[in-house]
Scaffold this active site. Sequence first.
Site, PDB file in Angstrom:
ATOM      1  N   GLY A  45      -3.727  -3.723   1.416  1.00  0.00           N
ATOM      2  CA  GLY A  45      -2.836  -4.774   0.952  1.00  0.00           C
ATOM      3  C   GLY A  45      -3.520  -6.112   1.012  1.00  0.00           C
ATOM      4  O   GLY A  45      -4.391  -6.435   0.200  1.00  0.00           O
TER       5      GLY A  45
ATOM      6  N   ASP B 232      -3.279  -3.724  -3.318  1.00  0.00           N
ATOM      7  CA  ASP B 232      -2.217  -4.684  -3.639  1.00  0.00           C
ATOM      8  C   ASP B 232      -2.785  -5.786  -4.522  1.00  0.00           C
ATOM      9  O   ASP B 232      -3.828  -6.365  -4.192  1.00  0.00           O
ATOM     10  CB  ASP B 232      -1.708  -5.367  -2.356  1.00  0.00           C
ATOM     11  CG  ASP B 232      -0.688  -4.520  -1.612  1.00  0.00           C
ATOM     12  OD1 ASP B 232      -0.418  -3.389  -2.048  1.00  0.00           O
ATOM     13  OD2 ASP B 232      -0.168  -5.008  -0.587  1.00  0.00           O
TER      14      ASP B 232
ATOM     15  N   GLY C 225      -2.611  -2.768   7.491  1.00  0.00           N
ATOM     16  CA  GLY C 225      -3.559  -3.406   8.403  1.00  0.00           C
ATOM     17  C   GLY C 225      -5.017  -3.104   8.116  1.00  0.00           C
ATOM     18  O   GLY C 225      -5.893  -3.533   8.864  1.00  0.00           O
TER      19      GLY C 225
ATOM     20  N   LYS D  19       6.990  -2.005  -5.719  1.00  0.00           N
ATOM     21  CA  LYS D  19       7.851  -1.785  -4.554  1.00  0.00           C
ATOM     22  C   LYS D  19       9.309  -2.089  -4.854  1.00  0.00           C
ATOM     23  O   LYS D  19       9.622  -3.057  -5.548  1.00  0.00           O
ATOM     24  CB  LYS D  19       7.407  -2.715  -3.411  1.00  0.00           C
ATOM     25  CG  LYS D  19       6.065  -2.377  -2.788  1.00  0.00           C
ATOM     26  CD  LYS D  19       5.781  -3.356  -1.641  1.00  0.00           C
ATOM     27  CE  LYS D  19       4.345  -3.329  -1.175  1.00  0.00           C
ATOM     28  NZ  LYS D  19       3.948  -2.096  -0.488  1.00  0.00           N
TER      29      LYS D  19
ATOM     30  N   GLY E  36       0.231  -6.635   6.311  1.00  0.00           N
ATOM     31  CA  GLY E  36      -0.027  -8.070   6.336  1.00  0.00           C
ATOM     32  C   GLY E  36      -0.579  -8.572   7.648  1.00  0.00           C
ATOM     33  O   GLY E  36      -0.744  -9.781   7.851  1.00  0.00           O
TER      34      GLY E  36
END
Lengths: 188, 290
Positions: B231, B23, B210, B80, B152
């Site tokens: 991410g 990300d 995660g 996204k 996240g």
Amino acid sequence: MIGVLALQGNFDSHIKILKKINLKHKLVKTRDDLSSVDGLIIPGGESTTITNLLRKNQSLIDGINKLSKNKPILGSCAGLILMSKESNDSRVHNFAFLNVITCRNAYGRQVHSFEAKINVKNGLMSSDIDVLFIRAPKIDKINNDVEVLATFQKEVVAVRQGIHIGISCHPELLNETLIHEICFKGKT
Amino acid sequence: MSKESFKVKVGLAEMLKGGVIMDVTNLEQAKIAEDAGAVSVMALERIPSDIRKDGGVARMSNPHMIKEIQDNVSIPVMAKCRIGHFAEAQILEALEVDFIDESEVLTTADEHAHVDKHPFKVPFVCGARDLGEALRRINEGAALIRTKGEAGSGNIVEAVRHMKMITSQIIELKDSDLSKKAEEFRVPLDLVEEVAKNQKLTVPNFAAGGIATPADASLMMQLGAETVFVGSGIFKSQDPSERAHAIVKAVTHFKSAKDVLTASYDLKDAMKGILMSDIPEDEKFSNRGD
């Protein structure tokens, strides 16, 4: 026993093809893995990523260079770029097993990826096989010592120099075995 | 959409195997990711941990920001869209992103239907918690499945749960009445039959949600993931570039504990992370979409 470079990329679809033509395989991640292989496949994937991982392991680069002296190496897509003498992206490692200049992502982004039939000419044999071009490179310039192995709409999409073969697209994703047979059959 | 063009979509997913998709929220981060050996970047305005913190409606990112990244990196660029928001997906396709993530991290646009992904030329990736969800997405045209995990959170527990769930449900198919399963999963029988026969999803299966450390990446690869998405884990850490390099190395050499150890050495603190018990049920991203 054929080694398949497994730093990153579509190594498992190449393994499927090797199984289909009854050749043993071995994943190659380090120089030690190269011992006892009779040939090597450098798969598709991201050439910058594969370069990055190769450069963290100089002994693997040396081992592949040494192997290339007398064992066949087949590169598809990113593998072709890595095997070429030069590419339009200076960040990418060039083994220079094939005296050609390649151009990365020459057909554009993924929405321009496509399926096609390419014509393979090997000696007296000529046949069409199904392939996928996935964000594929193009072979821009070919030196005299390089032989054209396959074409698509008059463009060269596969080449052979000595025992090594590079192809810009993916026969292995459509279960086509011909290119792998030409490269490795009878040589193990 | 023909079978052939579906193969072209899955083809790109095949190329991304054995890699790390990162990300990024701006060009500078995209460059760091590319230099570290990411196979692809996911361009988004806010990473999941900030979306969680900021609240409000999370939408498709500004096309200008995505375009700037596309113009300056050579690896595939993903973006996204909201679940069910086919107009956002159409815009992303017109922008020629390489993959669309129909993502639970963004606010849901349609509570009853996901995007019909078949008519698109651009491939889609979708999240799943279990086999039924994965097969419904594939049936809608997804060319790649990833675990939802809990984006996240910096907490791997949900990604592990989802990956193990999918794996065990595939094994269970061996001794199941497949037409009952097809009914339960709400998908055609032939799709279930193919998965039962090959003991594998019909598209690649990646992990997401995660992942924060080289060890997390190795864990997910050992559990059967073919690539990992990272991410918030990289750019919320104190040493993004080093961590990005380390996670790439850990994915390639996931079976070699020695290599994962070397990759883990000298890293600074990972992102802090959140316990699942501290996220209220209605704020969990993974509960969005079914």
